[in-house]
Design a protein around this motif. Structure first.
Motif, PDB file in Angstrom:
ATOM      1  N   ALA A 173      -3.288   2.069  -3.262  1.00  0.00           N
ATOM      2  CA  ALA A 173      -4.143   0.898  -3.034  1.00  0.00           C
ATOM      3  C   ALA A 173      -3.262  -0.337  -3.028  1.00  0.00           C
ATOM      4  CB  ALA A 173      -5.202   0.801  -4.125  1.00  0.00           C
ATOM      5  N   THR A 174      -3.599  -1.294  -2.170  1.00  0.00           N
ATOM      6  CA  THR A 174      -2.773  -2.494  -2.021  1.00  0.00           C
ATOM      7  C   THR A 174      -3.619  -3.759  -2.189  1.00  0.00           C
ATOM      8  OG1 THR A 174      -3.132  -2.516   0.371  1.00  0.00           O
ATOM      9  CG2 THR A 174      -1.184  -1.333  -0.430  1.00  0.00           C
ATOM     10  N   ASP A 175      -2.928  -4.865  -2.335  1.00  0.00           N
ATOM     11  CA  ASP A 175      -3.559  -6.192  -2.357  1.00  0.00           C
ATOM     12  C   ASP A 175      -4.626  -6.313  -3.445  1.00  0.00           C
ATOM     13  OD1 ASP A 175      -3.777  -8.822  -1.372  1.00  0.00           O
ATOM     14  OD2 ASP A 175      -5.494  -8.264  -0.131  1.00  0.00           O
ATOM     15  N   ILE A 176      -4.314  -5.786  -4.620  1.00  0.00           N
ATOM     16  CA  ILE A 176      -5.250  -5.833  -5.743  1.00  0.00           C
ATOM     17  C   ILE A 176      -5.034  -7.143  -6.488  1.00  0.00           C
ATOM     18  CG2 ILE A 176      -5.980  -4.710  -7.886  1.00  0.00           C
ATOM     19  CD1 ILE A 176      -4.650  -2.119  -6.633  1.00  0.00           C
ATOM     20  N   LYS A 177      -6.098  -7.884  -6.689  1.00  0.00           N
ATOM     21  CA  LYS A 177      -5.987  -9.172  -7.375  1.00  0.00           C
ATOM     22  C   LYS A 177      -5.314  -8.997  -8.728  1.00  0.00           C
ATOM     23  CE  LYS A 177     -10.117 -11.067  -5.248  1.00  0.00           C
ATOM     24  NZ  LYS A 177     -11.490 -11.510  -5.458  1.00  0.00           N
ATOM     25  N   THR A 178      -4.472  -9.938  -9.068  1.00  0.00           N
ATOM     26  CA  THR A 178      -3.690  -9.879 -10.304  1.00  0.00           C
ATOM     27  C   THR A 178      -4.569  -9.632 -11.524  1.00  0.00           C
ATOM     28  OG1 THR A 178      -2.008 -11.312  -9.353  1.00  0.00           O
ATOM     29  CG2 THR A 178      -2.076 -11.171 -11.760  1.00  0.00           C
ATOM     30  N   LYS A 179      -5.642 -10.373 -11.642  1.00  0.00           N
ATOM     31  CA  LYS A 179      -6.547 -10.237 -12.788  1.00  0.00           C
ATOM     32  C   LYS A 179      -7.092  -8.805 -12.870  1.00  0.00           C
ATOM     33  CE  LYS A 179     -10.916 -11.996 -14.554  1.00  0.00           C
ATOM     34  NZ  LYS A 179     -12.087 -12.814 -14.272  1.00  0.00           N
ATOM     35  N   ASP A 180      -7.529  -8.257 -11.739  1.00  0.00           N
ATOM     36  CA  ASP A 180      -8.049  -6.886 -11.716  1.00  0.00           C
ATOM     37  C   ASP A 180      -6.957  -5.880 -12.065  1.00  0.00           C
ATOM     38  OD1 ASP A 180     -10.562  -7.835 -10.966  1.00  0.00           O
ATOM     39  OD2 ASP A 180     -10.176  -7.539  -8.821  1.00  0.00           O
ATOM     40  N   LYS A 216      -0.392  11.062 -13.789  1.00  0.00           N
ATOM     41  CA  LYS A 216       0.408   9.841 -13.742  1.00  0.00           C
ATOM     42  C   LYS A 216      -0.211   8.832 -12.773  1.00  0.00           C
ATOM     43  CE  LYS A 216       4.352  10.251 -11.560  1.00  0.00           C
ATOM     44  NZ  LYS A 216       5.765  10.506 -11.233  1.00  0.00           N
ATOM     45  N   ILE A 217      -0.177   7.555 -13.168  1.00  0.00           N
ATOM     46  CA  ILE A 217      -0.567   6.448 -12.299  1.00  0.00           C
ATOM     47  C   ILE A 217       0.578   5.437 -12.326  1.00  0.00           C
ATOM     48  CG2 ILE A 217      -2.241   4.641 -11.788  1.00  0.00           C
ATOM     49  CD1 ILE A 217      -4.278   6.099 -13.514  1.00  0.00           C
ATOM     50  N   VAL A 218       1.001   4.974 -11.157  1.00  0.00           N
ATOM     51  CA  VAL A 218       2.068   3.980 -11.070  1.00  0.00           C
ATOM     52  C   VAL A 218       1.471   2.677 -10.550  1.00  0.00           C
ATOM     53  CG1 VAL A 218       4.316   3.411 -10.075  1.00  0.00           C
ATOM     54  CG2 VAL A 218       3.775   5.793 -10.631  1.00  0.00           C
ATOM     55  N   PHE A 219       1.830   1.584 -11.209  1.00  0.00           N
ATOM     56  CA  PHE A 219       1.348   0.248 -10.878  1.00  0.00           C
ATOM     57  C   PHE A 219       2.547  -0.636 -10.547  1.00  0.00           C
ATOM     58  CE2 PHE A 219      -1.693   2.058 -13.777  1.00  0.00           C
ATOM     59  CZ  PHE A 219      -2.927   1.566 -13.373  1.00  0.00           C
ATOM     60  N   GLY A 259      -1.167  -6.709  -6.510  1.00  0.00           N
ATOM     61  CA  GLY A 259      -0.970  -5.401  -7.111  1.00  0.00           C
ATOM     62  C   GLY A 259      -1.110  -4.219  -6.176  1.00  0.00           C
ATOM     63  N   GLU A 260      -0.444  -3.135  -6.574  1.00  0.00           N
ATOM     64  CA  GLU A 260      -0.555  -1.833  -5.914  1.00  0.00           C
ATOM     65  C   GLU A 260      -0.750  -0.783  -6.999  1.00  0.00           C
ATOM     66  OE1 GLU A 260       2.675  -2.940  -2.424  1.00  0.00           O
ATOM     67  OE2 GLU A 260       3.077  -1.212  -3.710  1.00  0.00           O
ATOM     68  N   ILE A 261      -1.493   0.264  -6.651  1.00  0.00           N
ATOM     69  CA  ILE A 261      -1.708   1.385  -7.570  1.00  0.00           C
ATOM     70  C   ILE A 261      -1.508   2.674  -6.783  1.00  0.00           C
ATOM     71  CG2 ILE A 261      -3.341   2.619  -9.046  1.00  0.00           C
ATOM     72  CD1 ILE A 261      -4.830  -0.043  -9.441  1.00  0.00           C
ATOM     73  N   PHE A 291      -6.265  -0.082   1.470  1.00  0.00           N
ATOM     74  CA  PHE A 291      -5.162   0.865   1.585  1.00  0.00           C
ATOM     75  C   PHE A 291      -4.260   0.489   2.758  1.00  0.00           C
ATOM     76  CE2 PHE A 291      -8.605   2.962  -0.600  1.00  0.00           C
ATOM     77  CZ  PHE A 291      -7.966   3.454  -1.720  1.00  0.00           C
ATOM     78  N   GLY A 292      -3.702  -0.715   2.708  1.00  0.00           N
ATOM     79  CA  GLY A 292      -2.777  -1.180   3.735  1.00  0.00           C
ATOM     80  C   GLY A 292      -1.378  -0.659   3.471  1.00  0.00           C
ATOM     81  N   LYS A 293      -0.421  -1.249   4.136  1.00  0.00           N
ATOM     82  CA  LYS A 293       0.984  -0.860   3.963  1.00  0.00           C
ATOM     83  C   LYS A 293       1.498  -1.422   2.641  1.00  0.00           C
ATOM     84  CE  LYS A 293       5.481  -1.003   6.195  1.00  0.00           C
ATOM     85  NZ  LYS A 293       6.293  -1.507   5.096  1.00  0.00           N
ATOM     86  N   PRO A 294       1.892  -0.568   1.710  1.00  0.00           N
ATOM     87  CA  PRO A 294       2.386  -1.057   0.420  1.00  0.00           C
ATOM     88  C   PRO A 294       3.773  -1.693   0.556  1.00  0.00           C
ATOM     89  CG  PRO A 294       2.454   1.333   0.484  1.00  0.00           C
ATOM     90  CD  PRO A 294       1.818   0.887   1.757  1.00  0.00           C
ATOM     91  N   GLU A 295       4.035  -2.663  -0.284  1.00  0.00           N
ATOM     92  CA  GLU A 295       5.347  -3.319  -0.325  1.00  0.00           C
ATOM     93  C   GLU A 295       6.307  -2.596  -1.260  1.00  0.00           C
ATOM     94  OE1 GLU A 295       6.540  -5.910   1.454  1.00  0.00           O
ATOM     95  OE2 GLU A 295       4.647  -5.788   2.561  1.00  0.00           O
ATOM     96  N   HIS A 296       5.789  -1.969  -2.320  1.00  0.00           N
ATOM     97  CA  HIS A 296       6.656  -1.419  -3.360  1.00  0.00           C
ATOM     98  C   HIS A 296       6.532   0.085  -3.571  1.00  0.00           C
ATOM     99  CE1 HIS A 296       7.815  -5.437  -4.451  1.00  0.00           C
ATOM    100  NE2 HIS A 296       6.536  -5.769  -4.533  1.00  0.00           N
ATOM    101  N   LEU A 297       5.369   0.639  -3.426  1.00  0.00           N
ATOM    102  CA  LEU A 297       5.163   2.033  -3.834  1.00  0.00           C
ATOM    103  C   LEU A 297       5.306   3.043  -2.696  1.00  0.00           C
ATOM    104  CD1 LEU A 297       2.275   1.562  -6.406  1.00  0.00           C
ATOM    105  CD2 LEU A 297       4.730   1.793  -6.819  1.00  0.00           C
TER     106      LEU A 297
END
Length: 106
Positions: A6-13, A52-55, A63-65, A85-91
Motif C-alpha cells: 500500500a502506498t501514499d498512506i497519510k503520516t498520522k494513519d 511480518k509487516i514492513v512499514f 507511508g507504505e505498508i 496500491f501505486g508504485k512504491p518508493e521504498h518497498l
C-alpha cells in the motif's frame, strides 16, 4: 504467499497503525535509528506468530505498508482506510537488507 504494498498512506494513519499493532502484541523486530528518524525517513518491521509487516515512510511520499493481502484487507477494515496500491518508493526491494547498517534489530 503474495505480498501487497500500500502506498501514499497519510503520516498520522501510518503511525496509528503501527502503534495499534504494537498494543495488539506485534513486536518491532527492526527499526530505523538515524538522526532524521521521523523527520525525513522512518522504517519498521513488525512480527507476530511468524507473520511480518514492513512499514516505510518519508516526508515526501508518506507511508507504505508491505504485507499479505489478507492482512492488508484486515488493516483496511480495522482502521477504516481504503489503501492505494501505486508504485512504491521504498518497498519495491528488500529495503531491510539494503539499509541494515542504519537499522536496529531487536
Amino acid at each position: 504467499m503474495e505480498k501487497l504494498i500500500a502506498t501514499d498512506i497519510k503520516t498520522k494513519d501510518w503511525y496509528s497503525i503501527i502503534e495499534s499493532l504494537k498494543k495488539d502484541g506485534w513486536k518491532v523486530t527492526t527499526e530505523y535509528n538515524q538522526f532524521d528518524k521521523g523527520i525525513d525517513f522512518d522504517l519498521y518491521e513488525l512480527k507476530l506468530n511468524g507473520e511480518k509487516i514492513v512499514f516505510a515512510w518519508d516526508n515526501w511520499f508518506e507511508g507504505e505498508i508491505k504485507c499479505t493481502e489478507q492482512r492488508m484487507r484486515n488493516l483496511e477494515t480495522t482502521f477504516g482506510i481504503e489503501f492505494k496500491f501505486g508504485k512504491p518508493e521504498h518497498l519495491t526491494h528488500n529495503l531491510i537488507d539494503k539499509m541494515k547498517s542504519l537499522l536496529t534489530k531487536k
